[in-house]
Scaffold this motif. Structure first.
Motif, PDB file in Angstrom:
ATOM      1  N   GLN A   1      69.081  21.249 150.245  1.00  0.00           N
ATOM      2  CA  GLN A   1      70.282  21.909 150.778  1.00  0.00           C
ATOM      3  C   GLN A   1      70.005  23.371 151.112  1.00  0.00           C
ATOM      4  O   GLN A   1      70.527  23.898 152.100  1.00  0.00           O
TER       5      GLN A   1
ATOM      6  N   LEU B   1      80.732  23.321 150.629  1.00  0.00           N
ATOM      7  CA  LEU B   1      80.444  21.986 150.078  1.00  0.00           C
ATOM      8  C   LEU B   1      81.585  21.496 149.183  1.00  0.00           C
ATOM      9  O   LEU B   1      81.814  20.291 149.061  1.00  0.00           O
TER      10      LEU B   1
ATOM     11  N   GLY C   1      78.370  21.628 156.463  1.00  0.00           N
ATOM     12  CA  GLY C   1      78.330  21.277 155.050  1.00  0.00           C
ATOM     13  C   GLY C   1      79.686  21.290 154.364  1.00  0.00           C
ATOM     14  O   GLY C   1      79.738  21.438 153.139  1.00  0.00           O
TER      15      GLY C   1
ATOM     16  N   GLY D   1      82.163  19.641 152.442  1.00  0.00           N
ATOM     17  CA  GLY D   1      81.812  18.483 151.615  1.00  0.00           C
ATOM     18  C   GLY D   1      82.692  17.259 151.763  1.00  0.00           C
ATOM     19  O   GLY D   1      82.219  16.135 151.619  1.00  0.00           O
TER      20      GLY D   1
ATOM     21  N   ASP E   1      75.340  14.893 153.078  1.00  0.00           N
ATOM     22  CA  ASP E   1      76.066  15.644 152.042  1.00  0.00           C
ATOM     23  C   ASP E   1      77.578  15.441 152.152  1.00  0.00           C
ATOM     24  O   ASP E   1      78.310  15.780 151.228  1.00  0.00           O
TER      25      ASP E   1
END
Ligand SMILES: [Zn+2]
Length: 362
Positions: free
Chosen positions: A98, A120, A144, A146, A190
């Protein structure tokens, strides 16, 4: 070498409640030893029994995690900034992969490792996996964010593929939420996609929206636009709204107490007066511009940076290639967010707009 070290909240009792301390060392390893000597008890937090930095602690030098540098041997120079970031309850430590994937964010001071973890941990609801929802979802996934909730009850049609980048030719006939989920999984593993394969209605909107931090609206009909506006106000969720038509797009952000869509347009146009994209057409790239602006605004809200597009309506004219802005003020007479509101719960939006919750085409 004197460097500045960021001490996270859980360790500050050991540093006299200071969030930044000065220390020295030629390498990260030397610095950590010196910190341990300066602040009794700190070394025990930074090393485990095997004398290694434990997996739940990340050390950053100028916003780069040391695993992507030279670990404890990473050299330090005068003026470097070191940050110690442990996992905290509900938080997560960035894996080395990441750290690489999001490295262009992590090196930015406005994002950094802390901001990336905020992304995230963030939950964004996207209403409509169509023209606007597609670029918004793709860019939020790449960035990203999440958890992405996607509300859509349509299936992919061939005519969608001129602009809806979440869907591919082989997806024609598939539910859009499924196609969106597959595309996003390929882009970024992710990201968790929560499919809501149902129309957003007065019956389910509050329950669905209350599960998210930010709502991005990409629905292409007035009934859904008023529904999402009212539901976001009633649940206190920030709304990033967008609209497209022919060669023109609009974007705006609504935050409860600072005006709403009803302050701008108290009533929808009579049914049939303003055609939608399916009836009038839309330039294929246009939703890419507006949906990307929506993604930027959602990220700014999550990170708490910049000047939000709140209180402003941004208008993009692709033919003239011009951006214009008009101010939006909270209307004290607004039936939803005004001084004497008459709307206290969701209403019958299909009756209010004289039109159904039509396809989320965008
Ligand atoms: Zn209002």
């Amino acid at each position: 070498m004197t460097v500045s070290v960021y001490i996270p909240a859980p360790f500050r009792s050991l540093t006299g409640n200071r969030s930044y301390v000065e220390s020295r060392g030629q390498t990260v390893g030397e610095l950590l030893e010196e910190l341990g000597a300066q602040f009794p008890g700190l070394r025990e937090m930074l090393y485990n029994e095997a004398d290694e930095i434990p997996a739940h602690i990340n050390i950053y030098v100028n916003s780069q995690e040391i695993h992507s540098l030279q670990g404890k041997e990473t050299p330090l120079k005068e003026g470097d900034e070191v940050a110690v970031i442990p996992a905290i309850a509900g938080g997560q430590v960035l894996t080395p992969e990441q750290v690489l994937r999001y490295s262009r964010h992590i090196i930015m001071s406005e994002v950094g490792p802390v901001g990336q973890r905020k992304l995230l941990g963030a939950r964004v609801l996207i209403v409509g996996a169509g023209g606007l929802g597609s670029p918004a979802a793709v860019y939020l996934a790449l960035a990203g964010v999440g958890t992405l909730g996607i509300v859509d009850f349509d299936e992919v049609e061939l005519s969608n593929l001129q602009r809806q980048i979440l869907h591919h030719t082989a997806d024609v006939g598939r539910p859009k939420v499924e196609s969106a989920q597959s595309t996003i999984a390929l882009y970024n593993p992710d990201v968790r996609v929560v499919p809501h394969r149902q129309p957003l209605t007065a019956e389910n909107a509050l329950e669905i929206i209350s599960q998210y931090d930010v709502v991005v609206n990409g629905a292409d009909n007035f009934a859904t636009r008023y529904l999402v506006n009212d539901a976001c106000y009633l649940t206190g969720k920030p709304l990033v709204d967008g609209a497209i038509f022919l060669f023109e797009g609009q974007a705006m952000v609504f935050i409860a107490g600072q005006g709403c869509y009803r302050c701008l347009f108290p009533a929808p146009p009579p049914p049939g007066l303003v055609p939608n994209c399916a009836e009038a057409g839309v330039l294929g790239v246009l939703p890419g511009v507006i949906g990307s602006i929506q993604a930027i605004e959602a990220i700014k809200l999550i990170l708490g940076i910049g000047e939000s597009l709140v209180g402003r309506l941004l208008i993009f004219d692709a033919l003239a290639m011009e951006f214009r802005q008009v101010k939006i003020r909270r209307d004290p007479r607004c039936p939803l967010c005004g001084d004497d509101p008459t709307i206290h719960e969701l209403i019958d939006y299909e009756a209010f707009c004289g039109s159904p919750f039509a396809s989320h085409d965008g």
